[in-house]
Design an enzyme around this catalytic site. Structure first.
Site, PDB file in Angstrom:
ATOM      1  N   ALA A  14      26.473  41.768  19.213  1.00  0.00           N
ATOM      2  CA  ALA A  14      26.398  40.478  19.902  1.00  0.00           C
ATOM      3  C   ALA A  14      25.009  39.868  19.917  1.00  0.00           C
ATOM      4  CB  ALA A  14      26.924  40.640  21.333  1.00  0.00           C
ATOM      5  N   GLU A  38      21.937  47.400  10.596  1.00  0.00           N
ATOM      6  CA  GLU A  38      23.063  47.915  11.392  1.00  0.00           C
ATOM      7  C   GLU A  38      23.435  49.297  10.877  1.00  0.00           C
ATOM      8  OE1 GLU A  38      25.880  49.115  13.607  1.00  0.00           O
ATOM      9  OE2 GLU A  38      24.828  47.256  14.159  1.00  0.00           O
ATOM     10  N   SER A  44      29.216  42.019  14.720  1.00  0.00           N
ATOM     11  CA  SER A  44      29.822  40.978  15.565  1.00  0.00           C
ATOM     12  C   SER A  44      31.239  41.335  16.027  1.00  0.00           C
ATOM     13  CB  SER A  44      29.845  39.640  14.817  1.00  0.00           C
ATOM     14  OG  SER A  44      28.559  39.241  14.462  1.00  0.00           O
ATOM     15  N   CYS A  48      34.608  45.497  24.101  1.00  0.00           N
ATOM     16  CA  CYS A  48      35.446  45.366  25.295  1.00  0.00           C
ATOM     17  C   CYS A  48      36.933  45.398  24.951  1.00  0.00           C
ATOM     18  CB  CYS A  48      35.135  44.058  26.020  1.00  0.00           C
ATOM     19  SG  CYS A  48      33.440  43.922  26.613  1.00  0.00           S
ATOM     20  N   ASN A 333      25.374  37.918  24.367  1.00  0.00           N
ATOM     21  CA  ASN A 333      25.436  36.719  23.532  1.00  0.00           C
ATOM     22  C   ASN A 333      24.443  35.664  23.989  1.00  0.00           C
ATOM     23  OD1 ASN A 333      27.699  36.621  21.365  1.00  0.00           O
ATOM     24  ND2 ASN A 333      28.587  37.779  23.052  1.00  0.00           N
ATOM     25  N   TYR A 454      43.861  22.335  44.406  1.00  0.00           N
ATOM     26  CA  TYR A 454      45.010  22.868  45.134  1.00  0.00           C
ATOM     27  C   TYR A 454      46.313  22.261  44.614  1.00  0.00           C
ATOM     28  CZ  TYR A 454      48.807  22.888  48.454  1.00  0.00           C
ATOM     29  OH  TYR A 454      50.050  23.005  49.007  1.00  0.00           O
ATOM     30  N   TRP A 462      44.503  26.661  51.776  1.00  0.00           N
ATOM     31  CA  TRP A 462      43.188  27.276  51.860  1.00  0.00           C
ATOM     32  C   TRP A 462      43.128  28.395  50.837  1.00  0.00           C
ATOM     33  CZ3 TRP A 462      38.752  26.153  54.502  1.00  0.00           C
ATOM     34  CH2 TRP A 462      38.838  25.139  55.455  1.00  0.00           C
TER      35      TRP A 462
END
Length: 482
Positions: A14, A38, A44, A48, A333, A454, A462
């Site tokens: 990244a 690398e 890239s 995750c 990033n 809302y 709320w």
């Protein structure tokens, strides 16, 4: 290209590729030569996404790769794969290289000079020095290479079972068993992935509750969701050894109380540490958490021609006023964009973070931002806490699900210090409201006036975050006798 400067980037994920790509957009190859080193097989990519690849939600490693080495090369970057940086000579501004694969370039150890050096070395998984930790079947999941190795091991175990074969010492008919060591984000996500693949999963963690990125009372809700999935979670568990069969494959994990947990595969989910060995050896400054220290332009402190970003650095904590190590692709990033801008002749800064993160286990969404209670205590802050239970939608609307929101506010001032959210669909991304409030340094009373969207399908009148802010405002007033 004799008059061109050279930018050398160590790390092709990244931060490294974002820095290289942005610098290339600003400066031509005749002005700036860019070389990316690398040591792995991918550039890239999204680490995750590895748990979702293992679970089957993602079809293959290629789906997690945003841009291949060849795509980067077509954009004017020299990308050297399977090439490892083994030493930095800061005074002479050069990097020593060693090929880490048969097709690496160059073909032997060599020195490469630089005008600008970018350290994007990432983080390494915590791998404790335990007896048996190097047995076959013990896996980390920090890189795509590691994710691929785990997936191949799982597929081999499953194919062996389908063929009717078992490893020596296995009990006939026994369900495949996996042990996950550590119950942080990766540990929890990997435990779900393994359950979905048909494994009996045991999670071992030293903490009081899973997800030590939450307070224990909120972590308890995560544990309940894991229990509901059939995951066996053992807290207060101190792993002391891993045992292996005669052929060297892991068979069980042993804890301090002498309990042995059978394992066909072990996944390490103990978190990560900044990968800064190269930088430390060169005398570059590191912080209390082991990450490189930079200024707001991502330049390493005290070194005008060296930059660093991503999981190998510490970042300013806008709430606690210190630096922290937070390994997230979002920051990585951004760091790359900042570095690329500054090397390319533009100007950019990275002001810091508030510590926002979101995850899930099954359909339970988990989010936090700001400080936990222990972090607030460590900083010497006095605070109040409130916890509310609300719903993700209007209570009468189909699909409304419970949501727990915990909020920390500073004693007397009412400044928002942190928010944790655990709930079903629609819960996790509500943490973004709190992240903005933290960045703007709002008080909980100021938060109650936020004009949030809302409609019954999206929220009660709320919103749960505002309900918590109202309750926190009352708690602050009572705490100061108002």
């Amino acid at each position: 290209m004799a008059d061109a400067q050279r930018m050398v980037v160590i790390g092709g994920n990244a931060t490294g590729m974002a820095a290289a790509s942005h610098a290339r957009r600003l400066r031509t190859p005749e002005e700036l030569e860019i070389v990316v080193l690398e040591r792995g097989d991918f550039t890239s990519y999204s680490s995750c996404g590895i748990p979702y690849w293992v679970a089957g939600d993602v079809g293959g490693a290629e789906e997690l790769v945003v841009r291949t080495p060849e795509e980067h090369r077509r954009r004017g970057l020299e990308v050297r794969m399977r090439t490892e940086a083994t030493a930095l000579d800061v005074e002479r501004r050069r990097v020593r290289l060693r090929p880490s694969g048969a097709d690496a370039v160059p073909s032997g150890d060599a020195w490469l000079s630089y005008d600008h050096l970018v350290l994007a070395t990432g983080a390494r998984p915590v791998r404790p020095s335990l007896p048996g930790i190097d047995a076959a079947g013990v896996h980390g999941v920090q890189t795509l290479d590691e994710g691929r190795a785990l997936l191949e091991a799982l597929e081999a175990l499953e194919a062996e079972e389908e063929a009717g074969g078992r490893r020596s010492g296995d009990v006939p008919g026994r369900r495949r068993e996996a042990v996950v060591i550590g119950a942080g984000y990766i540990g929890v996500e990997m435990s779900e992935a393994l359950v979905r693949r048909g494994y009996a999963v045991t999670v071992l963690d030293q903490a009081e509750q899973p997800m030590n990125t939450l307070d224990p009372d909120m972590g308890r809700l995560v544990r309940q969701a894991m229990d509901d999935m059939g995951i066996s979670t053992v807290t207060g568990a101190d792993v002391t050894a891993l045992h292996a069969s005669a052929d060297g494959h892991v068979t069980e994990v042993v804890t301090g109380d002498g309990t042995a947990y059978p394992a066909d595969v072990v996944v390490l989910g103990l978190g990560v540490r900044p990968e800064t060995a190269l930088a430390r050896a060169a005398g570059l400054p590191v912080g209390d958490f082991g990450g490189l220290l930079t200024d707001t332009t991502q330049r390493v402190r005290g070194h005008r021609d060296i930059w660093a970003g991503g999981d190998c650095v510490e970042v300013p904590d806008l709430v606690g006023g210190r630096t922290r190590h937070i390994a997230l692709g979002t920051h990585a990033n951004k760091h790359g964009q900042v570095i690329g801008a500054n090397v390319g002749g533009d100007y950019a800064t990275f002001p810091g973070v508030v510590g926002t993160a979101v995850s899930k286990v099954c359909d339970l969404e988990i989010a936090r931002t700001g400080l936990l209670e222990q972090q607030a205590r460590d900083l010497g802050l006095r605070y109040v806490t409130v916890t509310v239970e609300s719903t993700s939608r209007a209570g009468y609307f189909p699909g409304a699900a419970p949501m727990h929101v915990k909020m920390l506010a500073e004693h007397r001032t009412g400044r928002l210090l942190g928010v944790q959210i655990v709930g079903r669909e629609g819960a996790g991304k509500r943490v973004d409201v709190a992240a903005v409030a933290l960045t703007a340094k709002l008080t909980v009373e100021q938060m109650t006036a936020l004009d949030l969207g809302y409609a019954p399908p999206f929220s009660p009148v709320w919103d749960p975050v505002l309900v918590a802010a109202r309750k926190a405002t009352t708690a602050v007033r009572r705490a100061v006798g108002g």
